[in-house]
Enzyme design. Structure first.
Site, short mmCIF file in Angstrom:
data_model
loop_
_atom_site.label_atom_id
_atom_site.label_comp_id
_atom_site.label_asym_id
_atom_site.label_seq_id
_atom_site.Cartn_x
_atom_site.Cartn_y
_atom_site.Cartn_z
N ASN A 106 0.88 -1.17 0.00
CA ASN A 106 0.00 0.00 0.00
C ASN A 106 0.92 1.22 0.00
O ASN A 106 1.27 1.74 1.05
CB ASN A 106 -0.89 0.01 1.25
CG ASN A 106 -1.89 -1.14 1.23
OD1 ASN A 106 -2.40 -1.53 0.19
ND2 ASN A 106 -2.17 -1.69 2.41
N LYS B 282 0.55 -3.90 -6.00
CA LYS B 282 -0.80 -4.23 -5.54
C LYS B 282 -1.74 -3.29 -6.28
O LYS B 282 -1.75 -2.09 -6.02
CB LYS B 282 -0.89 -4.01 -4.03
CG LYS B 282 -2.29 -4.14 -3.45
CD LYS B 282 -2.29 -4.03 -1.91
CE LYS B 282 -3.69 -4.14 -1.33
NZ LYS B 282 -3.72 -4.14 0.14
N GLU C 83 -8.33 -3.58 -2.54
CA GLU C 83 -8.55 -2.86 -1.29
C GLU C 83 -8.30 -1.35 -1.44
O GLU C 83 -7.58 -0.73 -0.67
CB GLU C 83 -7.66 -3.44 -0.18
CG GLU C 83 -7.94 -4.91 0.05
CD GLU C 83 -7.22 -5.51 1.26
OE1 GLU C 83 -6.12 -5.05 1.56
OE2 GLU C 83 -7.80 -6.42 1.88
N ARG D 296 0.54 -8.75 -7.80
CA ARG D 296 -0.22 -9.53 -6.82
C ARG D 296 -1.62 -9.89 -7.34
O ARG D 296 -2.25 -9.11 -8.06
CB ARG D 296 -0.35 -8.77 -5.51
CG ARG D 296 0.99 -8.61 -4.82
CD ARG D 296 0.86 -7.78 -3.57
NE ARG D 296 0.61 -8.55 -2.37
CZ ARG D 296 -0.31 -8.23 -1.45
NH1 ARG D 296 -1.10 -7.20 -1.63
NH2 ARG D 296 -0.44 -8.94 -0.36
N LYS E 229 -1.40 -15.44 -2.96
CA LYS E 229 -1.43 -15.87 -1.56
C LYS E 229 -1.69 -17.37 -1.48
O LYS E 229 -2.39 -17.93 -2.33
CB LYS E 229 -2.51 -15.11 -0.79
CG LYS E 229 -2.13 -13.64 -0.57
CD LYS E 229 -3.06 -12.93 0.42
CE LYS E 229 -2.64 -11.46 0.53
NZ LYS E 229 -3.39 -10.70 1.55
N ASP F 203 -7.25 -14.97 2.87
CA ASP F 203 -6.26 -14.01 3.34
C ASP F 203 -5.54 -14.52 4.59
O ASP F 203 -5.81 -14.03 5.69
CB ASP F 203 -6.97 -12.68 3.65
CG ASP F 203 -6.00 -11.55 3.87
OD1 ASP F 203 -4.79 -11.77 3.70
OD2 ASP F 203 -6.45 -10.45 4.22
N GLU G 98 -0.38 -11.91 11.43
CA GLU G 98 -1.59 -11.08 11.47
C GLU G 98 -2.79 -11.85 12.04
O GLU G 98 -3.49 -11.35 12.91
CB GLU G 98 -1.92 -10.58 10.05
CG GLU G 98 -3.18 -9.75 9.99
CD GLU G 98 -3.46 -9.19 8.59
OE1 GLU G 98 -2.65 -9.43 7.67
OE2 GLU G 98 -4.49 -8.50 8.43
N TRP H 280 -16.44 -7.16 3.61
CA TRP H 280 -15.21 -7.81 3.16
C TRP H 280 -15.39 -9.20 2.54
O TRP H 280 -14.42 -9.83 2.13
CB TRP H 280 -14.21 -7.90 4.32
CG TRP H 280 -13.82 -6.54 4.83
CD1 TRP H 280 -14.33 -5.89 5.93
CD2 TRP H 280 -12.85 -5.64 4.27
NE1 TRP H 280 -13.75 -4.66 6.07
CE2 TRP H 280 -12.83 -4.48 5.07
CE3 TRP H 280 -12.00 -5.71 3.16
CZ2 TRP H 280 -12.00 -3.39 4.80
CZ3 TRP H 280 -11.17 -4.63 2.90
CH2 TRP H 280 -11.18 -3.49 3.71
#
Ligand code: GCW
Length: 646
Positions: free
Chosen positions: A167, A247, A251, A284, A325, A330, A358, A509
Site C-alpha cells: 500500500n 498491488k 482494497e 499480486r 497468496k 487471506d 496477522e 469484506w
C-alpha cells in the site's frame, strides 16, 4: 541494543585463513564472505578456500562445501554462491561440531523473498515487532542494523527483499524520485554485496500526478512513455534493482480496472517498460470486491483471484510473475490452497505466505508456521499440461512443473526494530524457517526447527526438546482455540486480534461464516458458489462433498448442521467444544515447558517469552470461552462431556 539472532558469534580475529581466486580480491561479496568467516568465533584457526568454478549443476546460487586434510573448501559458480555457501558453512560447522562437512546445496526456488509492509513514517502495516528499521520520519535509514539484516537474509539464502509496503502511500511515492534515489542505490549496493536484490513496491497510479499525463491507463501512450522514462531514470541510478511489486485494483489501490483494462494489460505495460533493464514486475493476485453485501449469496471472495486471472493465462509478459497468496482468502489459520496453482501453465507464479502473524497470534502467541507452509507446499495440484515431473504446489512455484522463467516463494515478513527483531523471541523461528524452506522445500519442519533452536539457544538436551515441543504444538494449538474447521475470520475487525465470532459477519469484506441456530458454513460446491469446481480433479470431487472433504476444511467448503458427523467421529459442535478446551490446555502445556528452561537459557530471552506465555495462556482461555459460548448460545447443544458452557 538489538540481538544478532543466530549470527551472534563475532570476534576480532579467529585465526582462520581464507584464500580465494586472485580475481576476486575486489569483490565486495567475497570480501563480506571472508569477513564473516574470519570473524566467526566458532571457526578457530581453520583453512578455508573459496573457489569460483564452472560447474553447470550448481546453477547461479548453489554451492559445494567439502572437507579434506587441507581444510575446507567452498565452491560455487558465482560470488553469490560463495557467500551463501560461506554462511551455510558457518551454520553447518556449528551444528556438526566441526565434523567433516560435504554437501552440495542448490536453491529450489529462483525467487526467495521477504516483503516488508513498512511505511515511510516508520510504522509497519501488520507489524508486531516495533517500528521499521528501514524508515523513520519519512526518511530511509542505512546503518549497522541494515547491514546485520542483510547478513541475516544471506545466512538463510534469501535473495530478494521488498522494503516498502504494497500500500504505497505518502513519502514512499518518492522512493523512485530524486529525493531518495541515491539512498535507494546505496541500499541496493549493500544488499547485493550479500547476494540479495532490492525491490520496491510501486504506486500504479503515479503518472496521474504528472499534469502532462494525468492518467494511469495502461494502453495510453503517454502513460507508457512516462513509465519508460521513469524506469530509465531509476535504473541509471540503481542498476542493481530487482524490479517492482504491485498491488493494483485491491482494497482501494488503483489499477487497470479503472480504465476498463484487465490485469494482464496493467502488468504488461510495466513489464515492457522495465524489460530493457532486466527488471521484473511482481503482480499480486489479491484482487477482490471489498464492497460486498452480506446478503449477496452469489459473490464468493474465495473465487476472485481465480476469476480475475485464470483466463489470462499466457497473456502476461515473460518478466511478470504473479504473486499469489497461499489460500484464496487471506492468511487465515486454515484455508485450502489457492486453486490457481497448477492451472496456469503459461504464466509465471510465485507463492506469498505471511510470517507476520496477522491472523495467527500477532507475535504475542507462539505460532510456528512452517508445518502449515509445508502442508501447502506438499499439496498435490494435479496440474494440467505439465511439462516437468512434479505437480505439488512446491513443484509449481519452483518452476519445475511448467518451466516458469521466474517463480518462487515470498513471505510478508515479521521483523521490526524491536531488540529481538521479531517481537516474540520464538517468532524468529518463522524468519529462519521460511528462508530455509524457500531454499529447500523438501526440508522437514522439525528439522528446520531443530537447526534454529540449536543455533539460537545451544545444544542442551532439555532446551532443545522443550522448545521443539513448543514449536511443533503451537500452530495446531492456535487453530484449536481460534476459528474452527476452516471457517476463519472470527477476529476483531481491523485489528484482527482476539475472538469476535461475528466481527466480520455483516461487513463488506466478503468473509462470512453464516452461522445460524441450525447450520454453519457457506456452500462452495457446484450447487453453491462453485468454488470447489475450480480445482483440478480429483481435488474438485474431493471438495464437492462433505464426506470427502478433509475435516479441517469442512466448514470452508460446506454448509452443515451442527450435528453433522466428521470423519473423526465427532459432531461439528462437539469438535468445536473439544478443540477449544484442548487448545487452551495446550497453551498451558507450552507455558509449562518454557518454565522448565529457567536458568538453562539466556535470562532476558527467558523472561520475554515467559511474559508472552502469561498473555497467551489467558488469551487462549478467552478465545475458548468466547467461541464456545457463541456456539452454545446459538445451538443450545450441551457438551457431551458435561463441561460448563455459558
Ligand atoms: O490481510 C490484508 C491485510 C492488509 C494488507 C492486505 C494485503 C497490505 O489486513 O493490511 O495490506 O491484506 O495483502 O494487501
Amino acid at each position: 541494543m538489538y540481538t544478532k539472532l543466530w549470527l551472534d558469534y563475532i570476534t576480532d580475529d579467529n585465526g582462520t585463513v581464507v584464500s580465494f581466486n586472485d580475481n576476486l580480491k575486489d569483490s565486495p561479496i567475497v570480501q563480506n564472505a571472508v569477513n564473516e568467516l574470519k570473524s566467526c568465533a566458532f571457526l578457530k584457526n581453520l583453512n578455508i578456500v573459496l573457489d569460483l568454478i564452472n560447474d553447470g549443476s550448481l546453477n547461479d546460487e548453489g554451492y559445494r562445501i567439502s572437507t579434506s586434510v587441507m581444510g575446507y573448501k567452498i565452491e560455487a559458480n558465482t560470488e553469490n554462491g560463495l557467500i551463501f555457501g560461506s554462511f551455510r558453512f558457518i551454520a553447518l560447522y556449528r551444528l556438526n561440531d566441526g565434523e567433516d562437512i560435504n554437501v552440495t546445496e542448490i536453491p529450489a526456488n529462483k525467487l526467495r523473498m521477504l516483503n516488508h509492509w513498512d511505511n515511510m513514517d516508520g510504522s509497519i502495516e501488520r507489524g508486531y515487532s516495533g517500528d521499521s528499521f528501514f524508515f523513520k520520519d519519512n526518511d530511509l535509514i542505512i546503518n549497522e542494523r541494515t547491514r546485520d539484516y542483510a547478513r541475516i537474509l544471506c545466512s538463510l539464502g534469501y535473495n530478494g527483499v521488498v522494503i516498502n509496503n504494497v500500500n504505497v502511500k505518502g513519502a514512499a511515492c518518492d522512493l523512485i524520485n530524486d529525493r531518495f534515489i541515491d539512498k535507494v542505490r546505496d541500499l541496493s549496493i549493500l544488499f547485493s554485496s550479500f547476494g540479495v536484490k532490492l525491490y520496491l513496491s510501486l504506486n500504479y497510479a503515479a503518472p496521474i500526478d504528472d499534469p502532462d499525463v494525468a492518467s494511469a491507463d495502461p494502453l495510453d501512450d503517454k502513460v507508457i512513455r512516462w513509465w519508460e522514462k521513469k524506469f530509465d531514470e531509476v535504473y541509471a541510478s540503481v542498476p542493481k534493482l530487482g524490479g517492482f511489486l504491485v498491488k493494483a485494483d485491491s482494497e482501494g489501490r488503483p489499477g487497470p480496472f479503472t480504465y476498463g483494462r484487465n490485469q494482464a494489460e496493467g502488468a504488461n505495460m510495466l513489464a515492457r517498460a522495465i524489460l530493457r533493464h532486466g527488471g521484473i514486475i511482481i503482480w499480486r493476485c489479491f484482487v477482490y470486491n471489498c464492497q460486498q453485501d452480506w446478503r449477496d449469496l452469489k459473490t464468493d471472495r474465495a473465487r476472485s483471484a481465480y476469476d480475475y486471472f485464470h483466463d489470462l493465462d499466457g497473456s502476461f509478459e515473460d518478466n511478470v510473475v504473479l504473486q499469489i497468496k497461499n489460500g484464496p482468502m487471506d492468511f487465515q489459520i486454515r484455508e485450502p490452497v489457492t486453486p490457481l496453482f497448477g492451472k496456469m501453465p503459461n504464466t509465471n507464479q510465485m507463492i506469498e505466505f505471511q510470517i507476520a502473524q496477522e491472523y495467527t497470534g500477532q507475535q504475542r502467541h507462539v505460532c510456528y508456521l512452517i508445518p502449515w507452509f509445508k502442508e501447502v507446499l506438499e499439496f498435490e495440484t494435479y496440474a494440467t499440461d505439465k511439462k516437468g515431473k512434479g505437480s505439488r504446489v512446491r513443484d509449481v512455484v519452483s518452476g519445475e512443473t511448467y518451466g516458469y522463467r521466474y517463480s518462487g516463494m515470498c513471505a510478508v515478513t515479521n521483523t521490526g526494530n524491536d531488540d529481538n527483531w521479531t517481537g516474540h523471541d520464538l517468532a524468529a523461528a518463522n524468519l529462519y524457517g521460511f528462508g530455509r524452506l524457500s531454499f529447500d522445500p523438501s526440508l522437514g519442519s522439525e528439522e528446520i526447527a531443530l537447526e534454529w533452536i540449536r543455533l539460537t539457544f545451544g545444544n542442551d538436551g532439555k532446551v532443545v526438546n522443550n522448545i521443539l515441543k513448543i514449536l511443533m504444538m503451537s500452530w495446531p494449538a492456535y487453530e484449536k482455540y481460534s476459528a474452527p474447521l476452516g471457517i476463519g475470520w472470527m477476529v476483531s475487525p481491523n485489528q484482527h486480534y482476539g475472538p469476535d465470532p461475528d466481527g466480520y459477519e455483516y461487513s463488506r469484506w466478503g468473509t462470512y461464516h453464516k452461522a445460524t441456530c441450525k447450520t454453519i458454513g457457506l456452500e462452495r460446491n457446484s450447487e453453491g458458489t462453485g468454488y470447489a469446481t475450480l480445482y483440478n480433479e480429483p481435488n474438485a470431487s474431493m471438495y464437492e462433498k462433505p464426506e470427502t472433504t478433509p475435516d479441517e476444511l469442512e466448514l470452508f467448503f460446506h454448509k452443515l448442521p451442527y450435528d453433522y458427523k466428521l470423519k473423526s467421529g465427532k459432531t461439528v459442535i462437539q469438535h468445536i467444544y473439544d478443540t477449544h478446551f484442548e487448545g487452551a490446555e495446550d497453551a498451558e502445556e507450552m507455558a509449562r515447558l518454557w518454565d522448565e528452561l529457567q536458568g538453562l537459557i539466556d535470562n532476558d530471552s527467558f523472561k520475554r517469552v515467559f511474559a508472552r506465555f502469561e498473555h497467551q495462556v489467558a488469551h487462549s482461555k478467552e478465545w475458548r470461552d468466547v467461541i464456545n459460548s457463541y456456539f452454545y448460545r446459538k445451538t443450545l447443544i450441551e457438551d457431551e462431556k458435561g463441561r460448563p458452557l455459558y
